[in-house]
Every structure is written in structure tokens, then in C-alpha cells.
Scaffold this motif. Structure first.
Motif, PDB file in Angstrom:
ATOM      1  N   TRP A  55       1.088  -1.342   0.018  1.00  0.00           N
ATOM      2  CA  TRP A  55      -0.367   0.226   0.027  1.00  0.00           C
ATOM      3  C   TRP A  55       0.830   1.236  -0.351  1.00  0.00           C
ATOM      4  CZ3 TRP A  55      -0.711   4.468   3.523  1.00  0.00           C
ATOM      5  CH2 TRP A  55      -2.229   5.035   3.047  1.00  0.00           C
ATOM      6  N   VAL A  56       1.726   1.530   0.787  1.00  0.00           N
ATOM      7  CA  VAL A  56       2.909   2.241   1.316  1.00  0.00           C
ATOM      8  C   VAL A  56       3.459   2.168  -0.588  1.00  0.00           C
ATOM      9  CG1 VAL A  56       5.169   1.331   1.718  1.00  0.00           C
ATOM     10  CG2 VAL A  56       4.014   3.977   2.715  1.00  0.00           C
ATOM     11  N   LEU A  57       3.946   1.231  -0.923  1.00  0.00           N
ATOM     12  CA  LEU A  57       5.135   2.084  -3.274  1.00  0.00           C
ATOM     13  C   LEU A  57       3.341   1.811  -3.705  1.00  0.00           C
ATOM     14  CD1 LEU A  57       7.334  -1.849  -2.134  1.00  0.00           C
ATOM     15  CD2 LEU A  57       7.623   1.081  -1.844  1.00  0.00           C
ATOM     16  N   GLU A  58       2.880   2.014  -3.412  1.00  0.00           N
ATOM     17  CA  GLU A  58       1.220   2.405  -4.195  1.00  0.00           C
ATOM     18  C   GLU A  58       1.604   3.972  -4.148  1.00  0.00           C
ATOM     19  OE1 GLU A  58      -0.233   1.125  -7.070  1.00  0.00           O
ATOM     20  OE2 GLU A  58       1.432  -0.424  -6.655  1.00  0.00           O
ATOM     21  N   PRO A  88       5.541   5.899  -5.277  1.00  0.00           N
ATOM     22  CA  PRO A  88       6.194   4.890  -6.293  1.00  0.00           C
ATOM     23  C   PRO A  88       7.351   5.172  -6.497  1.00  0.00           C
ATOM     24  CG  PRO A  88       3.944   6.634  -6.726  1.00  0.00           C
ATOM     25  CD  PRO A  88       4.826   6.475  -6.081  1.00  0.00           C
ATOM     26  N   ASP A  89       7.494   6.300  -5.824  1.00  0.00           N
ATOM     27  CA  ASP A  89       9.708   6.679  -6.810  1.00  0.00           C
ATOM     28  C   ASP A  89      10.059   5.499  -5.630  1.00  0.00           C
ATOM     29  OD1 ASP A  89       9.338   8.674  -7.834  1.00  0.00           O
ATOM     30  OD2 ASP A  89       9.999  10.572  -6.709  1.00  0.00           O
ATOM     31  N   LEU A  90       9.839   4.928  -4.125  1.00  0.00           N
ATOM     32  CA  LEU A  90      10.474   4.087  -4.009  1.00  0.00           C
ATOM     33  C   LEU A  90      10.492   3.310  -4.047  1.00  0.00           C
ATOM     34  CD1 LEU A  90       9.226   4.934  -0.091  1.00  0.00           C
ATOM     35  CD2 LEU A  90      10.628   5.972  -1.452  1.00  0.00           C
ATOM     36  N   LYS A  91       9.822   2.638  -5.206  1.00  0.00           N
ATOM     37  CA  LYS A  91       9.781   1.049  -5.809  1.00  0.00           C
ATOM     38  C   LYS A  91      10.560   1.866  -7.113  1.00  0.00           C
ATOM     39  CE  LYS A  91       5.677  -1.069  -6.269  1.00  0.00           C
ATOM     40  NZ  LYS A  91       3.651  -1.728  -6.703  1.00  0.00           N
TER      41      LYS A  91
END
Length: 235
Positions: A117-120, A123-126
Motif C-alpha cells: 500500500w505504501v509503495l503505491e 511510487p518513487d520508492l518502488k
């Protein structure tokens, strides 16, 4: 409404300096409570005292009805309080993925679901999953710091100055993200950017010279120019 977090009569020293003088406030579950005040008012020390990083010499901090005043920081974190420090506190030599994984208290389905959820949300983190934390931009480091605090089953997040030093477009992104997080957890926010604080916050407490001097609903402060000017220096 019963408070999720209650702070009463807190006195805190840093070395010989008496920083907090009888600080008190309550944080209702499911809301964003904003701590406001000029630089040096004691806002950061208040969050650090709740986390046990600057232990209180007097007073009481209660979380979910249990006193946590004298507990060490790691035990307070395990009670379900996440902390995003002013300096972000990420591990510069670890990748984004390693920063996320090292913050996990347990690697179960619920934690992995929160991570997705937090990566959505960020998105930069993903996108930069394998990039060292020290090579991220200021905004990306702030996103990583907030994401790590959300990883665990925390019922309360303490977030210190999330907009500090960020470009306006990144401030908007961080603000939108915190607004989405408030639907899932309770937040105590320290923030100098009044525009951001006023849009996110449900209630406020103003700190001045280490004391709680005013409180109320955020819409009341939005309408009270005199109070903003007196304690925050803004019209």
C-alpha cells in the motif's frame, strides 16, 4: 472521546537546559493533532519525550491507557508508535528495500500488505528500490522515512516537520500522502508550514517557550488571525 495518547505535566531537560515546562495535550484516535509554535518552542523535544529519546523528569505519557513514560524507546516503538524524526533518520548506506525491510518488526502478510500500500502511495520508492538511501533526493528521503514508520502495525505516527526543506511540489505530494494515511492511523504532526498543517489537521495545540498555551479545532485557528499572529508570526 477517549484519548489514544495523553501527555500530562511533562517536564524535560536536555543536559542542564529546562526545555519543556508542564506540557500537556490529548490525541483522539483517528484524527491528526498538530503541534504548532515558533522555532525553539519545544515541539521536537515533545515528540522525542513521547518516544523516550529525551526522557521526562516529571509528568506522564499514556498510550492506549498504559503509562509509557519511563519505558526505553524500543519498547515504546513495540507498543505501536511510529516515529518520523526531523532529520529523517534513514540508513544512507542501505538501499530503499533494505531500509524498508530493516524497519519491519515482523514479516507477515499484514506487514507485506502495508508495504504494498505504501509503495503505491510513494511510487518513487518502488522505482528506486535498489538505490542507496543516501543517493535519494530530499523529497524521496522524506517519503522513505514516512513509509518506514508506516510499515508496522502502528496505531499512532509521530511525524516531525515533513515539509522541511522540500520544494512546494514535493510538499503537496507529502501532504496528500499524509491525508491518505490519516484514514488508516492516528497522527501527531509537528509542522511549520501552516498551509499544510491547516489542511491536514483536525485539532491543534500551540506550544510557546516549552508550554502548552492554546488548543482547539483547526478551523478555529484558521479563523483567528490574532492568535496566529501572536504565537506563529503569521497573519
Amino acid at each position: 472521546m477517549e484519548a489514544l495518547l495523553s501527555v500530562k505535566g511533562i517536564e524535560t531537560y536536555i543536559d542542564q537546559f529546562h526545555i519543556l515546562h508542564d506540557i500537556g495535550f490529548e490525541v483522539p484516535k483517528g484524527e491528526v493533532t498538530v503541534l504548532l509554535g515558533r522555532n525553539g518552542a519545544g515541539k521536537t523535544t515533545t515528540l522525542r519525550t513521547i518516544m523516550g529519546l529525551n526522557p521526562a523528569s516529571q509528568g506522564q505519557v499514556t498510550f492506549k491507557g498504559e503509562e509509557i513514560t519511563k519505558l526505553p524507546p524500543y519498547q515504546i516503538a513495540r507498543k505501536g508508535i511510529g516515529y518520523v524524526p526531523e532529520d529523517q533518520g534513514i540508513f544512507a548506506g542501505l538501499t530503499v528495500g533494505e531500509n524498508m525491510k530493516v524497519s519491519m518488526q515482523k514479516e507477515d502478510d499484514a506487514t507485506l500488505e502495508r508495504m504494498e500500500w505504501v509503495l503505491e502511495l510513494f511510487p518513487d520508492l518502488k522505482k528506486f528500490w535498489k538505490k542507496p538511501g543516501g543517493q535519494l533526493s530530499g523529497g524521496q528521503k522524506q517519503m522513505l522515512s514516512i513509509a518506514r514508520a508506516y510499515m508496522n502495525e502502528n496505531e499512532l505516527l509521530l511525524i516531525d516537520e515533513p515539509s522541511k526543506g522540500l520544494a512546494p511540489i514535493i510538499v503537496e505530494k507529502v501532504m496528500e500522502s499524509i491525508q491518505q494515511m490519516k484514514e488508516k492511523t492516528t497522527i501527531v504532526l509537528v509542522e511549520q508550514n501552516f498551509m499544510m498543517a491547516s489542511k491536514i489537521g483536525d485539532r491543534f495545540y500551540i506550544l510557546d517557550d516549552g508550554q502548552t498555551v492554546h488548543q482547539g479545532r483547526m478551523n478555529e485557528l484558521n479563523e483567528n488571525e490574532g492568535l496566529r499572529k501572536k504565537y506563529l508570526g503569521i497573519a
